[in-house]
Design a protein around this motif. Sequence first.
Motif, PDB file in Angstrom:
ATOM      1  N   ASN A  97      28.043  21.147  45.507  1.00 42.70           N
ATOM      2  CA  ASN A  97      27.724  21.510  46.879  1.00 42.70           C
ATOM      3  C   ASN A  97      27.601  23.029  46.995  1.00 42.70           C
ATOM      4  O   ASN A  97      28.426  23.767  46.456  1.00 42.70           O
ATOM      5  CB  ASN A  97      28.830  20.984  47.796  1.00 42.70           C
ATOM      6  N   VAL A  98      26.565  23.501  47.712  1.00 43.16           N
ATOM      7  CA  VAL A  98      26.323  24.939  47.794  1.00 43.16           C
ATOM      8  C   VAL A  98      27.504  25.675  48.418  1.00 43.16           C
ATOM      9  O   VAL A  98      27.851  26.778  47.997  1.00 43.16           O
ATOM     10  CB  VAL A  98      25.023  25.220  48.568  1.00 43.16           C
ATOM     11  N   ALA A  99      28.151  25.050  49.408  1.00 48.01           N
ATOM     12  CA  ALA A  99      29.309  25.700  50.034  1.00 48.01           C
ATOM     13  C   ALA A  99      30.445  25.881  49.029  1.00 48.01           C
ATOM     14  O   ALA A  99      31.143  26.903  49.029  1.00 48.01           O
ATOM     15  CB  ALA A  99      29.780  24.878  51.227  1.00 48.01           C
ATOM     16  N   ARG A 100      30.618  24.898  48.147  1.00 46.66           N
ATOM     17  CA  ARG A 100      31.666  25.018  47.126  1.00 46.66           C
ATOM     18  C   ARG A 100      31.306  26.105  46.121  1.00 46.66           C
ATOM     19  O   ARG A 100      32.179  26.858  45.665  1.00 46.66           O
ATOM     20  CB  ARG A 100      31.840  23.674  46.423  1.00 46.66           C
ATOM     21  N   LEU A 101      30.036  26.203  45.789  1.00 53.88           N
ATOM     22  CA  LEU A 101      29.598  27.259  44.884  1.00 53.88           C
ATOM     23  C   LEU A 101      29.806  28.630  45.523  1.00 53.88           C
ATOM     24  O   LEU A 101      30.237  29.584  44.861  1.00 53.88           O
ATOM     25  CB  LEU A 101      28.129  27.045  44.526  1.00 53.88           C
ATOM     26  N   ALA A 102      29.536  28.730  46.809  1.00 54.01           N
ATOM     27  CA  ALA A 102      29.775  29.992  47.515  1.00 54.01           C
ATOM     28  C   ALA A 102      31.251  30.354  47.508  1.00 54.01           C
ATOM     29  O   ALA A 102      31.607  31.536  47.442  1.00 54.01           O
ATOM     30  CB  ALA A 102      29.253  29.890  48.945  1.00 54.01           C
ATOM     31  N   ALA A 103      32.117  29.342  47.554  1.00 52.39           N
ATOM     32  CA  ALA A 103      33.557  29.603  47.490  1.00 52.39           C
ATOM     33  C   ALA A 103      33.943  30.205  46.147  1.00 52.39           C
ATOM     34  O   ALA A 103      34.852  31.051  46.069  1.00 52.39           O
ATOM     35  CB  ALA A 103      34.328  28.314  47.749  1.00 52.39           C
ATOM     36  N   LYS A 104      33.266  29.777  45.074  1.00 49.64           N
ATOM     37  CA  LYS A 104      33.528  30.384  43.768  1.00 49.64           C
ATOM     38  C   LYS A 104      33.119  31.855  43.780  1.00 49.64           C
ATOM     39  O   LYS A 104      33.822  32.713  43.229  1.00 49.64           O
ATOM     40  CB  LYS A 104      32.765  29.634  42.672  1.00 49.64           C
ATOM     41  N   LEU A 105      31.995  32.168  44.424  1.00 48.90           N
ATOM     42  CA  LEU A 105      31.572  33.561  44.511  1.00 48.90           C
ATOM     43  C   LEU A 105      32.581  34.381  45.319  1.00 48.90           C
ATOM     44  O   LEU A 105      32.861  35.539  44.992  1.00 48.90           O
ATOM     45  CB  LEU A 105      30.184  33.631  45.157  1.00 48.90           C
ATOM     46  N   HIS A 106      33.133  33.772  46.357  1.00 48.93           N
ATOM     47  CA  HIS A 106      34.179  34.412  47.154  1.00 48.93           C
ATOM     48  C   HIS A 106      35.371  34.797  46.265  1.00 48.93           C
ATOM     49  O   HIS A 106      35.968  35.860  46.427  1.00 48.93           O
ATOM     50  CB  HIS A 106      34.617  33.443  48.263  1.00 48.93           C
ATOM     51  N   ALA A 107      35.691  33.922  45.299  1.00 47.69           N
ATOM     52  CA  ALA A 107      36.820  34.189  44.401  1.00 47.69           C
ATOM     53  C   ALA A 107      36.552  35.420  43.523  1.00 47.69           C
ATOM     54  O   ALA A 107      37.478  36.161  43.189  1.00 47.69           O
ATOM     55  CB  ALA A 107      37.097  32.970  43.537  1.00 47.69           C
ATOM     56  N   TYR A 108      35.288  35.644  43.154  1.00 50.19           N
ATOM     57  CA  TYR A 108      34.967  36.847  42.374  1.00 50.19           C
ATOM     58  C   TYR A 108      35.196  38.107  43.211  1.00 50.19           C
ATOM     59  O   TYR A 108      35.692  39.122  42.700  1.00 50.19           O
ATOM     60  CB  TYR A 108      33.527  36.789  41.875  1.00 50.19           C
TER      61      TYR A 108
ATOM     62  N   ASP B  65      29.906  36.196  54.432  1.00 52.82           N
ATOM     63  CA  ASP B  65      31.267  36.213  53.895  1.00 52.82           C
ATOM     64  C   ASP B  65      31.822  37.637  53.963  1.00 52.82           C
ATOM     65  O   ASP B  65      31.399  38.510  53.200  1.00 52.82           O
ATOM     66  CB  ASP B  65      31.242  35.724  52.445  1.00 52.82           C
ATOM     67  N   PRO B  66      32.781  37.897  54.839  1.00 53.27           N
ATOM     68  CA  PRO B  66      33.297  39.270  54.979  1.00 53.27           C
ATOM     69  C   PRO B  66      33.902  39.813  53.696  1.00 53.27           C
ATOM     70  O   PRO B  66      33.767  41.000  53.393  1.00 53.27           O
ATOM     71  CB  PRO B  66      34.354  39.135  56.079  1.00 53.27           C
ATOM     72  N   ARG B  67      34.588  38.967  52.910  1.00 52.91           N
ATOM     73  CA  ARG B  67      35.201  39.467  51.686  1.00 52.91           C
ATOM     74  C   ARG B  67      34.134  39.913  50.687  1.00 52.91           C
ATOM     75  O   ARG B  67      34.289  40.940  50.012  1.00 52.91           O
ATOM     76  CB  ARG B  67      36.109  38.411  51.048  1.00 52.91           C
ATOM     77  N   LEU B  68      33.061  39.141  50.568  1.00 55.02           N
ATOM     78  CA  LEU B  68      31.968  39.540  49.680  1.00 55.02           C
ATOM     79  C   LEU B  68      31.363  40.869  50.129  1.00 55.02           C
ATOM     80  O   LEU B  68      31.041  41.735  49.311  1.00 55.02           O
ATOM     81  CB  LEU B  68      30.895  38.453  49.637  1.00 55.02           C
ATOM     82  N   GLN B  69      31.199  41.030  51.419  1.00 61.41           N
ATOM     83  CA  GLN B  69      30.633  42.276  51.921  1.00 61.41           C
ATOM     84  C   GLN B  69      31.565  43.457  51.641  1.00 61.41           C
ATOM     85  O   GLN B  69      31.114  44.536  51.258  1.00 61.41           O
ATOM     86  CB  GLN B  69      30.362  42.147  53.420  1.00 61.41           C
ATOM     87  N   ARG B  70      32.878  43.239  51.796  1.00 62.18           N
ATOM     88  CA  ARG B  70      33.829  44.324  51.534  1.00 62.18           C
ATOM     89  C   ARG B  70      33.871  44.690  50.055  1.00 62.18           C
ATOM     90  O   ARG B  70      34.159  45.833  49.706  1.00 62.18           O
ATOM     91  CB  ARG B  70      35.227  43.927  52.013  1.00 62.18           C
ATOM     92  N   ALA B  71      33.584  43.724  49.188  1.00 62.50           N
ATOM     93  CA  ALA B  71      33.638  43.968  47.742  1.00 62.50           C
ATOM     94  C   ALA B  71      32.312  44.448  47.179  1.00 62.50           C
ATOM     95  O   ALA B  71      32.172  44.596  45.962  1.00 62.50           O
ATOM     96  CB  ALA B  71      34.071  42.700  47.017  1.00 62.50           C
ATOM     97  N   ALA B  72      31.333  44.694  48.047  1.00 63.25           N
ATOM     98  CA  ALA B  72      29.976  45.002  47.582  1.00 63.25           C
ATOM     99  C   ALA B  72      29.925  46.203  46.644  1.00 63.25           C
ATOM    100  O   ALA B  72      29.111  46.250  45.725  1.00 63.25           O
ATOM    101  CB  ALA B  72      29.058  45.232  48.789  1.00 63.25           C
ATOM    102  N   ALA B  73      30.801  47.179  46.860  1.00 66.69           N
ATOM    103  CA  ALA B  73      30.761  48.375  46.010  1.00 66.69           C
ATOM    104  C   ALA B  73      31.180  48.070  44.583  1.00 66.69           C
ATOM    105  O   ALA B  73      30.734  48.728  43.642  1.00 66.69           O
ATOM    106  CB  ALA B  73      31.665  49.455  46.599  1.00 66.69           C
ATOM    107  N   GLN B  74      32.056  47.067  44.392  1.00 67.73           N
ATOM    108  CA  GLN B  74      32.535  46.731  43.053  1.00 67.73           C
ATOM    109  C   GLN B  74      31.764  45.571  42.421  1.00 67.73           C
ATOM    110  O   GLN B  74      31.692  45.473  41.199  1.00 67.73           O
ATOM    111  CB  GLN B  74      34.023  46.329  43.107  1.00 67.73           C
ATOM    112  N   LEU B  75      31.195  44.703  43.236  1.00 70.13           N
ATOM    113  CA  LEU B  75      30.647  43.444  42.744  1.00 70.13           C
ATOM    114  C   LEU B  75      29.129  43.513  42.614  1.00 70.13           C
ATOM    115  O   LEU B  75      28.409  43.518  43.617  1.00 70.13           O
ATOM    116  CB  LEU B  75      31.046  42.306  43.687  1.00 70.13           C
ATOM    117  N   ARG B  76      28.655  43.574  41.382  1.00 70.93           N
ATOM    118  CA  ARG B  76      27.220  43.468  41.123  1.00 70.93           C
ATOM    119  C   ARG B  76      26.947  42.022  40.744  1.00 70.93           C
ATOM    120  O   ARG B  76      27.345  41.577  39.663  1.00 70.93           O
ATOM    121  CB  ARG B  76      26.796  44.408  40.003  1.00 70.93           C
TER     122      ARG B  76
END
Length: 314
Positions: free
Chosen positions: A190-201, A263-274
């Motif tokens: 499920n795409v939402a579950r896959l997005a949750a994995k990205l959130h974990a990164y 996803d706010p966490r992904l946005q906050r991590a944008a500087a570190q996460l390529r």
Amino acid sequence: MSTPVLTRPSGLTRLAQELLPVLYQHRLLTAEQLTRLLRPSATTSRYVRRQLQQLKTHGLADATCRRNRAGELLWYITPLGADTVEAGRELPPRAYRITDQAAASTLQEHTLAINDTALAFVEHARRRGDECGPLSWDMEVAHRVRDGNTRSADEAWLTPDAVLHYTHTTDSGERMLLDFFLEVDRATMNVARLAAKLHAYARYATYIPQPAPGTRHHAGGLVQEAWRERYRAFPRLLLVLTGAPSHTLATRALDLRALAAADPRLQRAAAQLRAGITSLELLTRHGPFADIVTPLLGPDTPTTVLLPAPAVPA
């Protein structure tokens, strides 16, 4: 990276010895994948198959039938073979050992797709003169991530499908030591579950371990993100899509970008996460340094696996 060669068990050829650590590290492979890794100039996999049969005769490797392709065998290392590799001390010992049941399970295609993804890097490295060899990736490396509000044991760990190491030489002669987190999606999740994995990164990119209850950080001790203990820079995250028609994969990529933008966490991590998305077909056909990767965050302009850091809003 050269392939470690173990002390030769009686009757084994050099190629048979080279096969063992690759089977140990990458769990499950076809004879064709092994040929591409270890004998890339061969026009058939016949010789590799003979060596695999030799390993089976010695009890060092075994094979199972591929579930969706009648007659094709998938090869894996036996407990005796794993003991042989570990005795050679050329590779770090693995906590996970594949079983007969796991080799025959529904995880076959996912494991093969992970190895195909890494193979695309290996083959491109050969063409470019870069460094990425048969043992340049590790399957399912666990990374501890435990926030104060973590309740589930599963949420305490980030486990990429693979971590791949690549040394890239630029056109100007600069050498870049690159690490990649690889996530392979066969359009079964499920795409939402896959997005949750990205959130974990994103969580791991900013995670700073806290002292155990009742203890304090040492005075003057450096407080830093956990990943800095393992990597020179935070690994680039590459999400590789496969297992469905190209238009379906394109839709999944759009959906993932939309979820990432929300996803706010992904946005906050944008500087570190390529982080970027591509398909196994594009990666295999064009290689990682073509403009085949769509960034997960920011503009959707295709780029290479180098993934320039996204602009962070002021």
